[in-house]
Each structure stands twice: as C-alpha cells, then as structure tokens.
Scaffold this motif. Structure first.
Motif, PDB file in Angstrom:
ATOM      1  N   LEU A   7      -0.741  -6.668  -6.306  1.00 15.46           N
ATOM      2  CA  LEU A   7      -2.158  -6.366  -6.492  1.00 15.46           C
ATOM      3  C   LEU A   7      -2.652  -7.040  -7.772  1.00 15.46           C
ATOM      4  N   THR A   8      -3.848  -7.570  -7.730  1.00 14.84           N
ATOM      5  CA  THR A   8      -4.410  -8.231  -8.912  1.00 14.84           C
ATOM      6  C   THR A   8      -5.030  -7.236  -9.874  1.00 14.84           C
ATOM      7  N   SER A   9      -5.509  -6.111  -9.355  1.00 14.73           N
ATOM      8  CA  SER A   9      -6.120  -5.088 -10.198  1.00 14.73           C
ATOM      9  C   SER A   9      -6.237  -3.795  -9.414  1.00 14.73           C
ATOM     10  N   VAL A  10      -6.614  -2.740 -10.114  1.00 16.82           N
ATOM     11  CA  VAL A  10      -6.845  -1.430  -9.494  1.00 16.82           C
ATOM     12  C   VAL A  10      -8.177  -0.909 -10.017  1.00 16.82           C
TER      13      VAL A  10
ATOM     14  N   GLU B 160       0.815  -1.211   0.000  1.00 20.80           N
ATOM     15  CA  GLU B 160       0.000   0.000   0.000  1.00 20.80           C
ATOM     16  C   GLU B 160       0.854   1.268   0.000  1.00 20.80           C
ATOM     17  N   ARG B 161       1.987   1.240   0.682  1.00 20.13           N
ATOM     18  CA  ARG B 161       2.838   2.428   0.704  1.00 20.13           C
ATOM     19  C   ARG B 161       3.427   2.688  -0.674  1.00 20.13           C
ATOM     20  N   ARG B 162       3.851   1.622  -1.349  1.00 20.81           N
ATOM     21  CA  ARG B 162       4.391   1.783  -2.702  1.00 20.81           C
ATOM     22  C   ARG B 162       3.325   2.312  -3.653  1.00 20.81           C
TER      23      ARG B 162
ATOM     24  N   GLY C 274      -8.314  -7.265  -0.321  1.00 20.37           N
ATOM     25  CA  GLY C 274      -8.391  -8.504  -1.073  1.00 20.37           C
ATOM     26  C   GLY C 274      -7.550  -8.519  -2.337  1.00 20.37           C
ATOM     27  N   GLY C 275      -6.412  -7.835  -2.305  1.00 17.55           N
ATOM     28  CA  GLY C 275      -5.542  -7.807  -3.464  1.00 17.55           C
ATOM     29  C   GLY C 275      -5.958  -6.823  -4.539  1.00 17.55           C
ATOM     30  N   VAL C 276      -6.992  -6.046  -4.277  1.00 13.66           N
ATOM     31  CA  VAL C 276      -7.474  -5.059  -5.250  1.00 13.66           C
ATOM     32  C   VAL C 276      -7.188  -3.660  -4.719  1.00 13.66           C
ATOM     33  N   GLY C 277      -6.430  -2.887  -5.496  1.00 13.45           N
ATOM     34  CA  GLY C 277      -6.154  -1.513  -5.120  1.00 13.45           C
ATOM     35  C   GLY C 277      -7.296  -0.613  -5.552  1.00 13.45           C
ATOM     36  N   ARG C 278      -7.433   0.517  -4.868  1.00 11.82           N
ATOM     37  CA  ARG C 278      -8.521   1.441  -5.192  1.00 11.82           C
ATOM     38  C   ARG C 278      -7.984   2.868  -5.270  1.00 11.82           C
ATOM     39  N   ILE C 279      -8.408   3.557  -6.302  1.00  9.70           N
ATOM     40  CA  ILE C 279      -8.071   4.969  -6.444  1.00  9.70           C
ATOM     41  C   ILE C 279      -9.365   5.754  -6.581  1.00  9.70           C
ATOM     42  N   ARG C 280      -9.320   6.995  -6.109  1.00 10.63           N
ATOM     43  CA  ARG C 280     -10.473   7.886  -6.251  1.00 10.63           C
ATOM     44  C   ARG C 280     -10.099   8.948  -7.277  1.00 10.63           C
ATOM     45  N   LEU C 281     -10.809   8.955  -8.395  1.00 11.45           N
ATOM     46  CA  LEU C 281     -10.466   9.828  -9.501  1.00 11.45           C
ATOM     47  C   LEU C 281     -11.560  10.856  -9.736  1.00 11.45           C
ATOM     48  N   THR C 282     -11.165  12.127  -9.750  1.00 11.03           N
ATOM     49  CA  THR C 282     -12.068  13.210 -10.085  1.00 11.03           C
ATOM     50  C   THR C 282     -11.778  13.648 -11.509  1.00 11.03           C
ATOM     51  N   ALA C 283     -12.768  13.527 -12.384  1.00  8.61           N
ATOM     52  CA  ALA C 283     -12.576  13.887 -13.787  1.00  8.61           C
ATOM     53  C   ALA C 283     -12.549  15.391 -13.942  1.00  8.61           C
TER      54      ALA C 283
END
Length: 210
Positions: A180-183, A107-109, A135-144
């Motif tokens: 991570l398996t996906s983001v 997570e830090r990387r 669960g191996g899935v990263g999450r980002i919050r994106l503002t368009a």
C-alpha cells in the motif's frame, strides 16, 4: 557477555527437551533483540565508506536474496493450510512480507492489523475498522473519543489523540502491507460513545504489535 551467558543457560536448560525430540527455538524477545542489533550493525556499515564496507553490504544483500529465494521455494510447496499456519508466525510473516512471498492478500493482512489494534482504540473511547483499499491506498474508518481524560495535556481535546491513534494504526497497516502506498482516514459513522479513562499511546502501540 551477560546476555550471551543467559541465552546459553536457557539453551542448556532446554537441552533435555531437544534430546527428547522437541526443537529449541529462540523466544520472540531474543529474536527482536537480534533484529535491533542487526539494524545497528548495518547502519554502522553504511556510514563507514570504503571497499571493505561495500563488500560487507553486498554480502548481506546476496545472503538476503538467497534466503528470500529459499522461503519462496518453501511456499511453492506449501498447501493452503500449511501456508496459513506459517503466516501466523510473527517472524515468518515479517520475512514473507520482506521477500514479497506472503500467502495472504494485502487487504486481509491490513484488516487483521486493524483488528488487533481495535480493542486498545476502544479503550481510549473510540473505534477503528478497516474500510478496504483502492488504487494502492488503504482506508480506515476512525471514530474519535467523545471526551478526553486527564492525559490529554494542555490545549488537548480529543483531536490530537485521534491523530495519534490514526498514525499508530497507519504504521501498523503499512508494516504488514507495504504494498500500500498510504492509508487514509475516512469520516466516521456517527455514534455516541462514552470515553473511559485515557490510555497512553505507548500502550496502544505495544498491544497492537503483539
């Protein structure tokens, strides 16, 4: 030949520093060029069947495993401060990830990779932030971006640009955190933001890589 001669001149010019005790190191562009060439050579080997090819590929694999073991032993003897300093070097960090001996948690990387891209995303009129992993899935919050400049193209709108930004951020995260398996992209918090002039995606990618 010309590139080799240029590198020889560079090394020769640094000989005085080496003699004075300062080690000579390849600049990052030279390292990147060698890595690119290595990829080409390996791809050529894999596409050429035969016992010699199999032996060459096995030799590369065994050498990689030995170097990976050497890196792991170095990290076994490094304290927290030294480990963090080593991980701050881009080439070493890449090798630590490759050999699964990176001293920092996933997570830090990933969060650092997102932060590096954030200024370029903001220049495009949006924003991005790391939202954790589960669960191996990263999450980002994106503002368009709230609007679109002349670079969006026909039939554009900000949706296509947002998708490109999401892909660029996703690629950057997975490059430093392959565990991570996906983001996935989470819905952004509502925020009014004026969009500045369009910044090409190539610029975003290049800046994020530095």
């Amino acid at each position: 030949m010309a590139e080799a001669a240029a590198e020889t001149r560079t090394a020769g010019g640094a000989a005085g520093e080496a003699a004075a005790g300062a080690p000579v190191r390849l600049p990052d562009p030279a390292v990147e060029a060698r890595l690119a060439r290595l990829d080409e050579v390996l791809a050529g080997l894999e596409s050429t069947p035969g016992p010699a090819t199999r032996s060459a590929v096995e030799a590369v694999r065994l050498l990689t495993e030995v170097y990976g073991e050497a890196l792991a032993r170095v990290m076994d003897h490094a304290d927290g401060r030294l480990a963090g300093h080593l991980a701050g070097d881009e080439l070493l960090a890449h090798l630590f990830v490759l050999h699964d001996v990176h001293p920092e948690p996933v997570e830090r990387r990933a969060a650092r990779a997102v932060e590096r891209l954030r200024p370029a995303v903001r220049e495009r009129g949006g924003d991005v932030e790391w939202a954790g992993a589960e669960g191996g899935v990263g999450r980002i919050r994106l503002t368009a971006a709230s609007g679109c400049g002349s670079g969006c193209g026909a039939g554009g709108g900000s949706g296509g640009g947002a998708a490109e930004v999401a892909d660029a951020v996703r690629e950057a995260v997975l490059a430093v955190a392959p565990e991570l398996t996906s983001v996935e992209v989470l819905p952004a918090s509502p925020a009014g933001r004026a969009a500045p002039a369009f910044v090409p995606l190539a610029t975003l990618t290049l800046r994020g890589a530095r």
